[in-house]
Design a protein around this motif. Structure first.
Motif, short mmCIF file in Angstrom:
data_model
loop_
_atom_site.label_atom_id
_atom_site.label_comp_id
_atom_site.label_asym_id
_atom_site.label_seq_id
_atom_site.Cartn_x
_atom_site.Cartn_y
_atom_site.Cartn_z
N PRO B 6 48.39 21.52 51.34
CA PRO B 6 48.07 22.60 50.41
C PRO B 6 48.61 23.95 50.88
CG PRO B 6 46.16 21.22 50.74
CD PRO B 6 47.21 20.72 51.69
N ALA B 7 48.51 24.20 52.17
CA ALA B 7 48.96 25.51 52.66
C ALA B 7 50.46 25.66 52.46
CB ALA B 7 48.59 25.68 54.12
N THR B 8 51.23 24.62 52.78
CA THR B 8 52.68 24.67 52.61
C THR B 8 53.01 24.86 51.13
OG1 THR B 8 52.64 22.96 54.29
CG2 THR B 8 54.79 23.55 53.37
N ALA B 215 54.73 16.03 43.31
CA ALA B 215 54.03 14.85 43.83
C ALA B 215 52.69 15.24 44.45
CB ALA B 215 54.90 14.14 44.87
N SER B 216 52.60 16.46 44.98
CA SER B 216 51.37 16.88 45.65
C SER B 216 50.21 17.07 44.67
CB SER B 216 51.59 18.22 46.38
OG SER B 216 52.72 18.12 47.20
N TRP B 262 47.04 24.48 39.88
CA TRP B 262 46.55 25.84 40.16
C TRP B 262 45.87 25.89 41.54
CZ3 TRP B 262 47.27 30.29 37.44
CH2 TRP B 262 46.50 31.39 37.82
N ALA B 263 45.10 24.83 41.86
CA ALA B 263 44.44 24.77 43.17
C ALA B 263 45.49 24.76 44.28
CB ALA B 263 43.55 23.52 43.25
N LEU B 264 46.54 24.01 44.02
CA LEU B 264 47.63 23.93 45.00
C LEU B 264 48.26 25.30 45.22
CD1 LEU B 264 48.44 21.35 46.35
CD2 LEU B 264 50.31 21.10 44.72
N LEU B 265 48.46 25.99 44.11
CA LEU B 265 49.03 27.33 44.16
C LEU B 265 48.19 28.25 45.02
CD1 LEU B 265 51.09 29.39 42.95
CD2 LEU B 265 49.56 29.62 41.01
#
Lengths: 657, 311
Positions: B6-8, B215-216, B262-265
């Motif tokens: 997630p951080a990347t 993919a994430s 959005w969470a990933l962002l």
């Protein structure tokens, strides 16, 4: 309560409209000044809403005092008008005035709700004055509209007016089962509420215990319902439908009266053939007589038999009554007491000289009573005698004037003249008043007898046969008896127009029958649902001898069962058990709430933390940390963070600044 | 394809957002939503007046990702062949050769899509859904990624064919750019020419990273309470009297994948209610049909979010 938004104009229109609709039926009953005041108050508020006039409020002290003054004045007016008696009328007047005053003060949504609730109460007060079907329908409409006004105020702005109306209709419809349960089970009070006099005791029409020439003619044109009769099984043929009312023995030459009742038992009746059992629903008439089909073979709890076997009520009929009795149309009453014989032969001395002379001449020709009756009836059947509901005025001796001068009249003229002739000829005779005929309502299988069916006939005593009914009107106008009074009133009056058009007449008849049928069922099942009916119904349900307290308990029980079931369903379904993280977070929110930082239910943990960080930077670090830990455990399934969360919440002690 | 942490993922996406923000000033939220849509694998409907930066956004995204870009100007005489391509007779070979239409690209800007006839619209929208086109019996796959940015002007204009609801459903989100804020507009007015700026942009994300990001999305954790929240919201739309109909299950899936992106962002490996709230108006706004034209979808959605408690 927080300062709420002021009421919009649409809401004002709604509330003023529903209150006005609820007040409207009261308006004619109130002293004229009060409805005018009400209109003025409503107008004041509405003009105020459009900024045309100032409204009394904190900013406008002078107007506020003016309103107080007007209030005191109207209260004084009510006190003066009702002589200080706080009863039904004064109470309604006061309530109407208070509601009008409240309209001027409408400001917040709370005022709106209070006014709507009072409107429901005002709607109910209308039933003190009238319980007729149109009243009930009108008030149902007002109830729906009031509910719609409440719905309007509680739905988001996107919902249209008609949608609110439908919602209200649905809500009122959904409350019907509860209403029925309350109606059936709620303890009935014997007699009217709080001694409120019923409508029907005012403006009573009907037969009286006396007969003065001209009286029945007035009834003859009245379309009001006298009573309705529901036969149990077979019903007699139309020509037997003589409904016995007051029997008149005494006369002073013009007026006939019932005279005193004998203390002895009434003469027995020998009945042959079918006994007809029927229920009479009598409208209030303020007298004591109770109509019954000739001749009664049973008696009823509501009354006792008079000396001529007429049914007499134990008390004045000031409210509609219902009773079941039995009659036979083929009967004999053989006994006549010496006192009755004397009364049935008495004539005032010196009255009717010409009539007496005529009767004497008949008697000398042939003294047989049968022949005398035939002679009298033949006289009436002769040409100059005509039946009319609009007879010429009788001057001088009314019987002589009728028999020898005018020769035009209706049932009471013929009955009175006939009885006088019989008595003068030595045959015991009496006048019987009552009703003849009736309109059969095929929709609900009952007879409707109107005031216009009022009739008078005679009874003579013939030695072997006993009392025999003789209807002299039948001799002059047989169709009065066979077709009913309608054939005469219609010929004389405005209904003649319809008479020409058979279709219109039939339509009119059936509409009237339908309407009367509805009224009958309404008065039977709704208005007439009294203590006895309730007891009967509950007994048929297996609930015997319930006290009002037990009934109230039943009512409470019946209503609370669905409520408890509903409550259980509501409580069981959502609200899952809180997780440890949920408990910790709830504690965290609780502590924040204590210092005035309340989480809105729709706020997510991170949002809430950001909001606090914005207004309370000193708490920012901790709240953000706790929120992130909670989000991690609750939404991220990271159980490992739970310990940290619990610890952080434990250390979290916000202080009020 | 390996998923990113997630951080990347956040760092990568943030770089892109910063770069787009250089060209399209003061529109961070819209850029974030656009990127969310791209990462979640959906298409974007930009509804706005001309001249607020729709094309700039599309061009900037294409250049910064190093993707191929085509622009399709929709008009009422646009034919399906103008979108998909056409077979032309080749005199040398003596055979027909298929010339690919503008749809064969990675980022397609379909400008003023509501000016095209329903026939041309459906050709495009089918390509969007299937990610392939059928021509003369052959099925041709579209490039990957395939990202459509369609624009439309507000509906009360003459000569437009509003997209039917079934077609609107193909768009993951509907985003409005809106007028820039005062300071942003001043910067725009003082700054250099946009075209010049755009031409200077160089890719900041490789195609591989973009595919890794896509993919994430699937690896972002969705918890039970969060699903409860989503379902409560959807259920509420189905009983609101202001709406003709509620949200479809497809809309629910769309909300979920957008919220994950959005969470990933924001560097989270799990979705929180705030993610849902951030994307919800853009994802469901164009899928709701209001009973009363006087309301706006935005106000209904806002009221809905205020009404349903967060579990």
């Amino acid at each position: 309560m927080t300062a709420a938004a002021p009421l919009g104009r649409a809401q004002l229109w709604w509330v003023i409209a529903v209150v006005s609709l609820a007040v409207a039926p009261h308006a004619p009953r109130l002293p004229l000044a009060l409805p005018l005041c009400f209109v003025a108050f409503a107008g004041w508020r509405m003009l105020g809403a459009y900024g045309r006039v100032a409204l009394p409020d904190a900013a406008n002290r002078a107007l506020w005092w003016l309103l107080q003054g007007v209030a005191v004045l109207t209260f004084a007016l009510i006190y003066d008008h009702y002589q200080g008696q706080l009863g039904r009328d004064a109470g309604v007047a006061l309530l109407t005035t208070l509601l009008g005053l409240k309209l001027v003060e409408l400001r917040t949504p709370r005022d709106f709700y209070v006014t709507c609730l009072l409107t429901y109460f005002l709607v109910a007060t209308n039933f003190f004055f009238s319980q007729a079907i149109p009243t009930a329908l009108y008030l149902l409409g007002v109830t729906v509209l009031t509910t719609a006004a409440l719905a309007r105020a509680n739905t988001p702005p996107g919902v249209s007016g008609p949608a609110c109306g439908w919602l209200a209709v649905r809500m009122v419809a959904e409350s019907v089962p509860l209403m029925i349960v309350c109606f059936v089970i709620f303890p009935r009070l014997p007699g009217p509420l709080w001694g409120v006099p019923t409508d029907s005791s005012q403006a009573i029409t009907g037969l009286s215990d006396e007969m003065t020439i001209g009286r029945i003619a007035r009834l003859g044109t009245s379309d009001e319902v006298a009573f309705r009769v529901d036969f149990d099984g077979v019903r007699p043929r139309a020509r037997y439908l003589y409904w016995r009312g007051p029997v008149l023995w005494q006369t002073d030459g013009r007026t006939w009266r019932a005279g005193p009742q004998a203390l002895s038992e009434p003469p027995p009746v020998i009945a042959r053939g079918t006994r007809y059992r029927y229920e009479v629903s009598l409208e209030a008439h303020g007298q004591r007589w109770l109509p019954a089909l000739d001749a009664l073979t049973s008696t009823s709890a509501v009354g006792s038999l008079g000396r001529a076997r007429e049914l007499i009520s134990t008390q004045l009929v000031k409210r509609p009554v219902r009773y079941t009795v039995e009659s036979a149309v083929d009967y004999s009453i053989l006994e006549i007491s010496p006192a009755d014989r004397a009364a049935a032969l008495a004539l005032p001395p010196g009255a009717h000289p010409k009539t007496r002379a005529l009767a004497q001449s008949w008697r000398t020709r042939d003294p047989a009573p049968g022949v005398l009756i035939d002679t009298a009836l033949a006289l009436f059947a002769q040409d100059p005698f005509t039946y009319t509901l609009l007879p010429p005025l009788l001057k001088g001796d009314p019987i002589d004037g009728f028999l020898f001068a005018t020769r035009a009249g209706f049932c009471e003229h013929f009955a009175a003249a006939f009885v006088v002739l019989m008595r003068a000829a030595g045959v015991p005779a009496r006048v019987v008043t009552g009703y003849q005929g009736g309109e059969y309502n095929s929709l609900s299988d009952y007879f409707l007898v109107r005031q216009s069916d009022a009739h008078a006939w005679a009874e003579v005593y013939l030695a072997p046969r006993g009392w025999v009914r003789v209807d002299p009107t039948a001799a002059v106008a047989p169709e009065r008896v066979s077709l009913g009074i309608g054939s005469f009133t219609e010929r004389d009056g405005a209904l003649r127009l319809l008479d020409d058009k058979g279709m219109a007449m039939a339509l009119w008849r059936s509409t009237r029958q339908l309407w009367d049928s509805a009224n009958y069922q309404w008065s039977r099942w709704v208005l007439g649902y009294d203590v006895e009916r309730q007891r009967g119904l509950l007994e048929s349900l297996g609930l015997q001898d319930l006290s009002p307290a037990a009934l109230a308990a039943w009512l409470g029980g019946l209503m609370s069962v669905p409520l408890v079931v509903l409550a259980l369903l509501v409580l069981r379904s959502p609200a899952p058990r809180k997780t440890p993280a949920g408990r910790a977070y709830a504690r965290f929110c609780q502590r924040l709430a204590r210092v005035g930082l309340v989480r809105a239910p729709h706020e997510g943990p991170l949002e809430f933390a950001e909001r606090i960080a914005l207004t309370h930077p000193d708490l920012a670090l901790q709240t953000r940390h706790i929120a992130q830990l909670y989000a991690l455990v609750h939404y991220g399934d990271r159980g490992a963070a739970l310990h940290g969360l619990v610890q952080a919440v434990r250390d979290f002690r916000p202080r009020r600044r | 394809m390996t998923a990113l942490s997630p951080a990347t993922a956040r760092d990568q996406m943030q770089r892109l957002i910063d770069a787009v923000g250089q060209v399209l000033v003061g529109k961070t939220h819209a850029i974030e939503l656009a990127l969310t849509g791209l990462v979640a694998g959906g298409h974007l409907l930009l509804e706005d007046l001309p001249g607020v930066g729709k094309t700039t956004l599309a061009l900037a995204l294409a250049r910064l990702l190093g993707l191929s870009y085509q622009r399709l100007q929709c008009t009422s005489d646009l034919l399906p062949a103008d979108v998909i391509g056409v077979s032309v007779y080749d005199r040398r070979d003596g055979s027909f050769r298929f010339h690919q239409g503008p749809v064969f690209t990675q980022i397609l800007l379909a400008d003023e899509i509501n000016r095209a006839t329903p026939r041309a619209q459906s050709a495009l929208l089918e390509a969007m859904e299937e990610r392939q086109v059928s021509v003369e019996g052959r099925t041709l796959a579209l490039p990957s990624p395939f990202f459509v940015l369609a624009t439309q002007n507000p509906l009360e204009q003459v000569g437009t064919y509003p997209l039917p609801e079934s077609q609107l459903d193909r768009f993951l989100m509907r985003v409005s750019l809106g007028y820039p804020a005062r300071a942003a507009e001043r910067e725009l007015l003082r700054g250099r020419d946009r075209r010049e700026l755009l031409s200077e942009l160089t890719p900041v994300l490789s195609l591989e990273v973009l595919q890794q990001l896509q993919a994430s999305v699937a690896t972002v954790h969705v918890s039970e309470p969060w699903l409860d929240y989503l379902q409560h919201l959807i259920a509420r739309t189905r009983e609101l009297p202001t709406l003709v109909h509620g949200l479809s299950p497809r809309a629910g899936l769309a909300v979920q994948s957008a919220a994950r992106a959005w969470a990933l962002l924001h560097g989270r490996g799990h979705v929180v209610p705030e993610d849902l709230k951030a994307v919800f108006p853009a994802v469901v706004g164009h899928r709701l049909r209001l009973r009363n034209d006087a309301d706006s979808a935005a106000s209904v959605v806002a009221a809905l979010l205020r009404e349903v408690p967060v579990p």
